[in-house]
Design a protein around this motif. Structure first.
Motif, mmCIF file in Angstrom:
data_model
loop_
_atom_site.group_PDB
_atom_site.id
_atom_site.type_symbol
_atom_site.label_atom_id
_atom_site.label_comp_id
_atom_site.label_asym_id
_atom_site.label_seq_id
_atom_site.Cartn_x
_atom_site.Cartn_y
_atom_site.Cartn_z
ATOM 1 N N GLY A 185 51.991 59.437 32.242
ATOM 2 C CA GLY A 185 52.355 57.966 31.867
ATOM 3 C C GLY A 185 53.314 58.005 30.763
ATOM 4 N N ARG A 186 53.964 58.909 30.079
ATOM 5 C CA ARG A 186 54.750 59.100 28.819
ATOM 6 C C ARG A 186 55.596 60.386 29.112
ATOM 7 N N PRO A 187 56.773 60.209 28.508
ATOM 8 C CA PRO A 187 57.690 61.597 28.674
ATOM 9 C C PRO A 187 57.019 62.636 27.766
ATOM 10 N N PRO A 188 57.657 63.749 27.653
ATOM 11 C CA PRO A 188 57.082 64.989 27.132
ATOM 12 C C PRO A 188 57.290 64.664 25.606
ATOM 13 N N PHE A 189 58.391 64.170 25.182
ATOM 14 C CA PHE A 189 58.547 63.945 23.696
ATOM 15 C C PHE A 189 58.513 62.465 23.449
ATOM 16 N N ARG A 190 58.152 62.095 22.320
ATOM 17 C CA ARG A 190 58.254 60.766 21.712
ATOM 18 C C ARG A 190 58.289 61.004 20.229
ATOM 19 N N ARG A 191 59.153 60.383 19.782
ATOM 20 C CA ARG A 191 59.709 60.520 18.422
ATOM 21 C C ARG A 191 60.169 58.987 17.794
ATOM 22 N N ASP A 192 60.173 58.593 16.764
ATOM 23 C CA ASP A 192 60.470 57.441 16.052
ATOM 24 C C ASP A 192 61.832 57.081 16.010
ATOM 25 N N ASP A 193 62.542 58.254 16.097
ATOM 26 C CA ASP A 193 64.161 57.806 16.172
ATOM 27 C C ASP A 193 65.008 58.563 17.073
ATOM 28 N N ASP A 194 65.932 58.469 17.363
ATOM 29 C CA ASP A 194 66.909 59.095 18.322
ATOM 30 C C ASP A 194 66.932 60.463 17.748
ATOM 31 N N ALA B 77 65.570 62.453 15.705
ATOM 32 C CA ALA B 77 64.129 63.249 15.860
ATOM 33 C C ALA B 77 63.776 63.742 17.356
ATOM 34 N N LEU B 78 64.080 62.781 18.293
ATOM 35 C CA LEU B 78 63.880 62.880 19.708
ATOM 36 C C LEU B 78 64.873 64.149 20.255
ATOM 37 N N LEU B 79 65.986 64.013 19.728
ATOM 38 C CA LEU B 79 67.010 65.115 20.306
ATOM 39 C C LEU B 79 66.702 66.448 19.366
ATOM 40 N N TRP B 80 66.066 66.359 18.182
ATOM 41 C CA TRP B 80 65.569 67.689 17.713
ATOM 42 C C TRP B 80 64.382 68.137 18.439
ATOM 43 N N ALA B 81 63.587 67.278 18.887
ATOM 44 C CA ALA B 81 62.316 67.791 19.610
ATOM 45 C C ALA B 81 62.649 68.338 20.943
ATOM 46 N N HIS B 82 63.557 67.763 21.748
ATOM 47 C CA HIS B 82 64.039 68.496 22.995
ATOM 48 C C HIS B 82 64.649 69.985 22.725
ATOM 49 N N GLN B 83 65.291 70.223 21.430
ATOM 50 C CA GLN B 83 65.880 71.573 21.315
ATOM 51 C C GLN B 83 64.979 72.634 20.828
ATOM 52 N N TYR B 84 63.934 71.990 19.843
ATOM 53 C CA TYR B 84 63.096 72.994 19.307
ATOM 54 C C TYR B 84 61.648 72.759 19.412
ATOM 55 N N ASP B 85 61.119 71.598 19.679
ATOM 56 C CA ASP B 85 59.802 71.324 19.719
ATOM 57 C C ASP B 85 59.174 71.766 21.198
ATOM 58 N N GLN B 86 57.934 72.279 21.196
ATOM 59 C CA GLN B 86 57.242 72.433 22.502
ATOM 60 C C GLN B 86 56.548 71.171 22.842
ATOM 61 N N PRO B 87 56.637 70.995 24.323
ATOM 62 C CA PRO B 87 55.917 69.830 24.811
ATOM 63 C C PRO B 87 54.428 69.865 24.769
ATOM 64 N N PRO B 88 53.734 68.733 24.404
ATOM 65 C CA PRO B 88 52.265 68.970 24.555
ATOM 66 C C PRO B 88 51.803 69.162 25.968
ATOM 67 N N PRO B 89 50.702 69.749 26.255
ATOM 68 C CA PRO B 89 50.160 70.183 27.534
ATOM 69 C C PRO B 89 49.901 68.996 28.082
#
Length: 330
Positions: free
Chosen positions: A225-234, A236-248
């Motif tokens: 019901g939501r994409p793997p990454f949610r961030r407050d701004d673009d 931060a979202l781009l950073w998450a795709h590159q470096y953060d692990q998605p929540p299970p």
């Protein structure tokens, strides 16, 4: 005929009833940042089509126009039941357009907004169809690069065993990875931020594994019901795709097994080499993880080994029921 592309800056109704390249505009059915899609009538063949008109500034970009024309023709050459057929693509009076099959139904974006997360069986049925479409495109040297719910159309299926028929669309902005890399200028970005692969963000070369990542983001959202990454701004979202692990995934769908988390962890790996090598292999792994069984299929027929006979000896004659009906006259 449209003679002035400035009409695109006006109201959506400005084009209703107008004629563009042999198509009469009937009504708007979709709008994005770079294009508007209309239901239109093909006046030559008397059929309804989906007519996509691209923003006029794109037509003024020689590099984009060349890439658009080549890739639209390449997409039109793919004959696949889960890819929306492209009838025609071209330019008229400064307007780039694509005429495609008109599909009755909704896109996955509207379906998720209206119904929320899909049940696993439905999500897997849709995913399997889109996976086959993406893999077919990759076999033709096309990388979609913008797999998202809005580019997946879901129509009514043929029967109770196939309640949905899913189509992948919007190949007009893809990148033909094998021979058209020169048509994409350095730093040019194509994609939607919720589903963009790390290598797209960093400007590295992309191949079909880029679509594995974006497709996995879409399937994740279909179930969570939501994409793997949610961030407050673009940024931060781009950073998450590159470096953060998605929540299970099981944080949002606790009824699923932890094996599903492992499948998504691989499909969403930061390095393309760590992902599944095809979209179908990703869906197969996910189906096995969620249902405990691989997809149904007919296993290859194995022939029983013949018992060996001594060298120089004659093999045993066939049984009487295997002898020929007609015999040569003696």
């Amino acid at each position: 005929m449209v003679r002035d592309a400035s009409v695109f800056a006006g109201r959506p109704s400005d084009l209703i009833g107008r004629r563009i390249a042999g198509y009469r505009i009937e009504r708007e059915i979709g709008r994005g940042g770079m294009a508007v899609v209309y239901r239109a009538r093909d006046l030559r063949l008397e059929r309804t089509v989906a007519l996509k008109l691209l923003a006029p500034e794109l037509a003024r970009n020689d590099t984009f126009r060349l890439r658009f024309t080549h890739e639209s023709r390449a997409a039109a050459a793919i004959d696949h039941p889960h890819i929306v057929p492209v009838y025609e693509a071209g330019e008229t009076d400064g307007v780039l357009y694509i005429a495609m099959r008109y599909v009755e139904g909704s896109d996955l974006r509207h379906l998720l907004d209206r119904r929320g997360p899909l049940d696993p069986a439905t999500a897997l049925r849709v995913a399997a169809q889109i996976a086959s479409a993406l893999d077919a495109a990759h076999e033709h040297g096309l990388v979609h690069r913008d797999v998202k719910p809005g580019n997946i159309l879901v129509a009514r299926g043929t029967d109770s065993d196939h309640p949905e028929h899913a189509y992948l669309t919007d190949f007009g902005l893809t990148k033909k990875s094998l021979s058209l890399t020169g048509f994409t200028s350095v730093g040019q970005f194509v994609g939607t931020l919720d589903y963009v692969a790390p290598e797209q963000i960093s400007g590295r070369p992309v191949d079909g594994r880029c679509d594995v990542y974006g497709f996995a983001c879409v399937v994740y959202e279909s179930l969570a019901g939501r994409p793997p990454f949610r961030r407050d701004d673009d940024m931060a979202l781009l950073w998450a795709h590159q470096y953060d692990q998605p929540p299970p995934l099981t944080e949002f769908r606790p009824g699923l097994t932890p094996e599903a988390d492992a499948v998504f962890a691989r499909a969403l790996a930061k390095s393309p080499g760590d992902r599944h090598d095809s979209c179908r292999s990703f869906v197969t792994a996910l189906r096995t993880a969620t249902t405990g069984t691989p997809p149904a299929g007919h296993p290859p027929t194995a022939t029983a080994p013949r018992p060996p006979h001594a060298s120089g000896s004659r093999p045993e004659p066939p049984p009487r029921w295997a002898e020929p009906v007609f015999r040569e006259p003696v």
